[in-house]
Design a protein around this motif. Structure first.
Motif, PDB file in Angstrom:
ATOM      1  N   ARG A 199       0.824  -1.212   0.000  1.00 32.11           N
ATOM      2  CA  ARG A 199       0.000   0.000   0.000  1.00 32.11           C
ATOM      3  C   ARG A 199       0.853   1.254   0.000  1.00 32.11           C
ATOM      4  O   ARG A 199       0.581   2.210  -0.745  1.00 32.11           O
ATOM      5  N   ARG A 200       1.885   1.276   0.825  1.00 36.37           N
ATOM      6  CA  ARG A 200       2.761   2.459   0.881  1.00 36.37           C
ATOM      7  C   ARG A 200       3.476   2.666  -0.448  1.00 36.37           C
ATOM      8  O   ARG A 200       3.600   3.796  -0.933  1.00 36.37           O
ATOM      9  N   ALA A 201       3.975   1.599  -1.038  1.00 28.73           N
ATOM     10  CA  ALA A 201       4.663   1.724  -2.333  1.00 28.73           C
ATOM     11  C   ALA A 201       3.717   2.233  -3.413  1.00 28.73           C
ATOM     12  O   ALA A 201       4.085   3.087  -4.232  1.00 28.73           O
ATOM     13  N   ALA A 202       2.485   1.737  -3.431  1.00 36.02           N
ATOM     14  CA  ALA A 202       1.520   2.187  -4.437  1.00 36.02           C
ATOM     15  C   ALA A 202       1.155   3.656  -4.240  1.00 36.02           C
ATOM     16  O   ALA A 202       0.971   4.387  -5.224  1.00 36.02           O
ATOM     17  N   GLU A 203       1.075   4.106  -2.993  1.00 37.73           N
ATOM     18  CA  GLU A 203       0.718   5.504  -2.754  1.00 37.73           C
ATOM     19  C   GLU A 203       1.831   6.444  -3.212  1.00 37.73           C
ATOM     20  O   GLU A 203       1.558   7.494  -3.815  1.00 37.73           O
ATOM     21  N   VAL A 204       3.092   6.086  -2.956  1.00 42.71           N
ATOM     22  CA  VAL A 204       4.207   6.910  -3.424  1.00 42.71           C
ATOM     23  C   VAL A 204       4.256   6.926  -4.948  1.00 42.71           C
ATOM     24  O   VAL A 204       4.464   7.974  -5.580  1.00 42.71           O
ATOM     25  N   TRP A 205       4.063   5.778  -5.544  1.00 37.45           N
ATOM     26  CA  TRP A 205       4.057   5.677  -7.011  1.00 37.45           C
ATOM     27  C   TRP A 205       2.948   6.534  -7.611  1.00 37.45           C
ATOM     28  O   TRP A 205       3.141   7.242  -8.610  1.00 37.45           O
ATOM     29  N   LEU A 206       1.785   6.488  -6.996  1.00 34.80           N
ATOM     30  CA  LEU A 206       0.654   7.266  -7.489  1.00 34.80           C
ATOM     31  C   LEU A 206       0.890   8.764  -7.355  1.00 34.80           C
ATOM     32  O   LEU A 206       0.641   9.532  -8.297  1.00 34.80           O
ATOM     33  N   SER A 213       2.036  14.334 -14.182  1.00 34.38           N
ATOM     34  CA  SER A 213       0.984  14.497 -15.192  1.00 34.38           C
ATOM     35  C   SER A 213       0.277  15.833 -15.043  1.00 34.38           C
ATOM     36  O   SER A 213       0.006  16.516 -16.042  1.00 34.38           O
ATOM     37  N   PHE A 214      -0.011  16.244 -13.813  1.00 32.89           N
ATOM     38  CA  PHE A 214      -0.705  17.511 -13.601  1.00 32.89           C
ATOM     39  C   PHE A 214       0.150  18.688 -14.050  1.00 32.89           C
ATOM     40  O   PHE A 214      -0.336  19.616 -14.713  1.00 32.89           O
ATOM     41  N   ALA A 215       1.440  18.668 -13.734  1.00 30.80           N
ATOM     42  CA  ALA A 215       2.320  19.767 -14.117  1.00 30.80           C
ATOM     43  C   ALA A 215       2.459  19.860 -15.636  1.00 30.80           C
ATOM     44  O   ALA A 215       2.400  20.956 -16.217  1.00 30.80           O
ATOM     45  N   TRP A 252      -6.398  12.726  -8.578  1.00 27.97           N
ATOM     46  CA  TRP A 252      -5.388  11.939  -7.854  1.00 27.97           C
ATOM     47  C   TRP A 252      -4.690  12.803  -6.813  1.00 27.97           C
ATOM     48  O   TRP A 252      -4.336  12.313  -5.725  1.00 27.97           O
ATOM     49  N   GLY A 253      -4.467  14.074  -7.138  1.00 30.19           N
ATOM     50  CA  GLY A 253      -3.845  14.961  -6.168  1.00 30.19           C
ATOM     51  C   GLY A 253      -4.708  15.194  -4.944  1.00 30.19           C
ATOM     52  O   GLY A 253      -4.213  15.270  -3.816  1.00 30.19           O
ATOM     53  N   VAL A 254      -6.043  15.311  -5.135  1.00 31.91           N
ATOM     54  CA  VAL A 254      -6.957  15.452  -3.993  1.00 31.91           C
ATOM     55  C   VAL A 254      -6.896  14.216  -3.107  1.00 31.91           C
ATOM     56  O   VAL A 254      -6.883  14.314  -1.874  1.00 31.91           O
ATOM     57  N   ARG A 255      -6.844  13.052  -3.727  1.00 31.41           N
ATOM     58  CA  ARG A 255      -6.725  11.821  -2.941  1.00 31.41           C
ATOM     59  C   ARG A 255      -5.421  11.785  -2.157  1.00 31.41           C
ATOM     60  O   ARG A 255      -5.406  11.431  -0.957  1.00 31.41           O
ATOM     61  N   ALA A 256      -4.297  12.174  -2.762  1.00 33.94           N
ATOM     62  CA  ALA A 256      -3.013  12.162  -2.067  1.00 33.94           C
ATOM     63  C   ALA A 256      -2.977  13.194  -0.955  1.00 33.94           C
ATOM     64  O   ALA A 256      -2.401  12.947   0.110  1.00 33.94           O
ATOM     65  N   ALA A 257      -3.593  14.358  -1.184  1.00 36.20           N
ATOM     66  CA  ALA A 257      -3.574  15.397  -0.160  1.00 36.20           C
ATOM     67  C   ALA A 257      -4.481  15.057   1.018  1.00 36.20           C
ATOM     68  O   ALA A 257      -4.144  15.324   2.179  1.00 36.20           O
ATOM     69  N   ALA A 258      -5.636  14.467   0.757  1.00 33.54           N
ATOM     70  CA  ALA A 258      -6.573  14.152   1.833  1.00 33.54           C
ATOM     71  C   ALA A 258      -6.123  12.960   2.662  1.00 33.54           C
ATOM     72  O   ALA A 258      -6.426  12.884   3.859  1.00 33.54           O
ATOM     73  N   ALA A 288     -16.576  11.458  -3.046  1.00 33.82           N
ATOM     74  CA  ALA A 288     -17.401  11.868  -4.193  1.00 33.82           C
ATOM     75  C   ALA A 288     -16.630  12.792  -5.129  1.00 33.82           C
ATOM     76  O   ALA A 288     -16.732  12.674  -6.361  1.00 33.82           O
ATOM     77  N   VAL A 289     -15.846  13.719  -4.571  1.00 28.07           N
ATOM     78  CA  VAL A 289     -15.074  14.647  -5.406  1.00 28.07           C
ATOM     79  C   VAL A 289     -14.021  13.905  -6.217  1.00 28.07           C
ATOM     80  O   VAL A 289     -13.833  14.135  -7.423  1.00 28.07           O
ATOM     81  N   VAL A 290     -13.314  12.994  -5.557  1.00 28.39           N
ATOM     82  CA  VAL A 290     -12.288  12.218  -6.263  1.00 28.39           C
ATOM     83  C   VAL A 290     -12.916  11.389  -7.373  1.00 28.39           C
ATOM     84  O   VAL A 290     -12.385  11.292  -8.488  1.00 28.39           O
TER      85      VAL A 290
END
Length: 576
Positions: A199-206, A213-215, A252-258, A288-290
């Motif tokens: 889980r931790r590895a997938a979160e860092v990768w994401l 991608s956003f930048a 994806w950024g909202v998910r990482a920040a929250a 819901a937002v994500v």
């Protein structure tokens, strides 16, 4: 002779039965699995030739996962009647199952065993048991099945008993039955399919790929707005693909920040202190937002890619004499806008109405179909497959037209320093992007199909270890590759758009270029040309006034003679 042989066999069987009856003694049932089964006395040896209840208990423990899976409501009674048969002092032989009970259990549980690569045990062969219960052979017929076969009951429905469905899943203690949604919900911190390290590895990768991608997409859209170059329908659709990918990366950024708990978990309605993995997106606003950012804009990007492929096909099929048909294509822009934004909006609204938003265990990201195979097929796989199929049809049709197009005949004369049109180059560039975009999209669709095909087997309770085998688990690299392919789409479209736009913006900022002087060819300088100019000689012939071809003699006016003068001219000058 035959009568003698039959008499001997009868005597032998009777003596054997008497011997077994003399040896067999009824004893209380000590096997925990078979207590309170309907009878409390058994006798050894049993029908599987076990002489001790302890041996029978060890064998029954291997069937415990199959009993929890719930393939048959009579499986428990059937197994106990074979390994711990009923015993009574009035009957010499053990009372086991009837053949009908065995066949009913076999019809429901053998397909489950076969699906996991197991065979039906030989000691449970239905031909070994009596056909019916009568005065000659006593057997237990069973109460009959109380539910349909488990193969027709999905894991996310109630089935018979509701809570029994959760016992059929892997690690039953990690699930709880939710009456409102009619499904089994997983605890937020439970490690069912993935471990904490994964889980931790997938979160860092994401987080890494989402930020990149956003930048990139934000820079590409900004460069397009700064240049102000509208371009054709394909170029405008390409920019909208980048805009949709930028919004999806923001999700994806909202998910990482929250964080995982705030974005992917929700409180249990029956126990507010207990956190469950989100299975109803409306209960958690972050979830819901994500979901809206990922699902709506991700599907819209796929539709706009189809528009890009269709615009490229139209440009390829358009003849040079039809160059003015661009205005006709612009008339259909409203229909394209409606299709590209309206279809994803309708599907997203359907998901919200049915409360089918759920979070996955690996990253805690809210999407649709993370916990329901039906939703994954109907709302994710089918729409993406349709978009990919339409785009590939447009690409193949355009490529076929390009290959069949005759080679252009060169003009007999070509004017120097005449700008040539770049229409073909831009059209081919647009087609190359559409073809490259299809490769990661196909890979993402393949990962969804892989999850849909194997999810039920991953979540099903492990089968009894009749043969050495391991329980199937999802491949970690497949889900990491899905994250990578999803984000690389945004990076790719951003690089494709931003490269010419950034060049144009740099030229506008830096100003017009100074004209570069013409390069002098290498080698020795050319030899200057020398022209000899002489003065007019006094003895000249005058032209005839009527016919210039004849000349007349004129007397000399003056007698002067000048020396010839020499003039030197370079090769690059012109003499008038």
């Amino acid at each position: 002779m035959k009568c003698i042989i039959a008499f001997c066999l009868t005597v032998t069987l009777v003596s054997r039965a008497v011997a077994e009856a003399s040896v067999r003694t009824c004893e209380p049932i000590k096997v925990a699995m078979c207590k309170n089964i309907g009878y409390n006395q058994t006798g050894m040896p049993n029908l599987a030739r076990h002489t001790l209840q302890a041996d029978a208990d060890v064998t029954l423990q291997t069937f415990s996962p199959l009993v929890q899976y719930g393939c048959s409501s009579q499986l428990h009674l059937f197994l106990c009647s074979v390994y711990v048969p009923m015993c009574t002092d009035k009957v010499a032989l053990p009372i086991g199952p009837c053949r009908g009970l065995c066949e009913s259990v076999y019809a429901r549980c053998y397909p489950v065993l076969r699906g996991f690569g197991f065979t039906w045990p030989q000691e449970l062969d239905c031909s070994l048991f009596p056909a019916e219960n009568n005065h000659e052979h006593m057997c237990m017929e069973g109460p009959g099945e109380r539910s349909p076969p488990v193969g027709n009951i999905p894991l996310d429905t109630s089935g018979a008993g509701g809570r029994g469905a959760c016992r059929r899943l892997i690690k039953p203690n990690s699930w709880v039955w939710v009456r409102g949604s009619g499904r089994c919900a997983q605890f937020c911190d439970a490690e069912v399919l993935w471990e904490a390290g994964e889980r931790r590895a997938a979160e860092v990768w994401l987080a890494t790929w989402a930020a990149l991608s956003f930048a990139c997409t934000l820079a590409a859209v900004g460069a397009q707005l700064a240049c102000g170059d509208r371009g054709g329908a394909g170029d405008r659709a390409l920019v909208l693909v980048a805009l949709c990918r930028c919004a999806a990366a923001a999700g994806w950024g909202v998910r990482a920040a929250a964080g995982r708990a705030a974005a992917g978990c929700a409180k249990d309605s029956t126990s507010p202190t207990r956190m469950l993995l989100a299975h109803d997106g409306l209960a958690n606003p972050n979830c819901a937002v994500v979901f809206l950012l990922l699902y709506y804009f991700g599907l819209a990007a796929s539709v706009w890619w189809v528009v890009v492929a269709g615009a490229w096909r139209a440009s390829v099929l358009r003849q040079p004499a039809q160059a003015g048909t661009g205005a006709r294509n612009d008339r259909h822009s409203s229909l394209l806008q409606l299709a590209a934004w309206g279809v994803p909006a309708a599907l997203a609204a359907a998901v919200l109405v049915t409360r089918d938003v759920d979070a996955d265990e690996l990253t805690g990201t809210c999407f649709v179909g993370n916990q329901s195979s039906k939703s994954l097929l109907a709302l994710v796989i089918v729409p993406e497959a349709i978009c990919l199929l339409l785009g590939c049809v447009f690409l193949s049709s355009g490529l076929r037209a390009v290959l069949r197009r005759p080679a252009p005949v060169p003009a007999p004369t070509v004017l120097l320093n005449t700008p040539q049109p770049h229409t073909d180059q831009s059209v081919l560039r647009l087609g190359a992007f559409a073809a490259l975009y299809a490769v990661p999209s196909a890979c993402i669709l393949a990962t969804w199909v892989y999850e849909y095909a194997w999810r039920d087997e991953w979540l099903a309770a492990p089968m009894p270890s009749l043969e050495p085998s391991t329980h199937p688990r999802p491949a970690f690299w497949v889900f990491l590759f899905r994250i990578f392919a999803t984000q690389i789409l945004g990076v790719m479209v951003a690089v494709w758009i931003a490269t010419p736009r950034l060049k144009a913006l740099w030229r506008r900022i830096s100003g017009p270029r100074k004209p570069t002087p013409a390069k002098t060819p290498a080698g020795p300088p050319p030899t200057p040309l020398t022209f000899h100019c002489y003065a007019t000689h006094p003895h000249t012939l005058a032209r005839h006034p009527h016919n210039p071809k004849y000349a007349t003699y004129r007397p000399p006016q003056q007698h002067s003679y000048r020396k010839p003068r020499h003039y030197h001219y370079s090769a690059g000058e012109t003499i008038l």
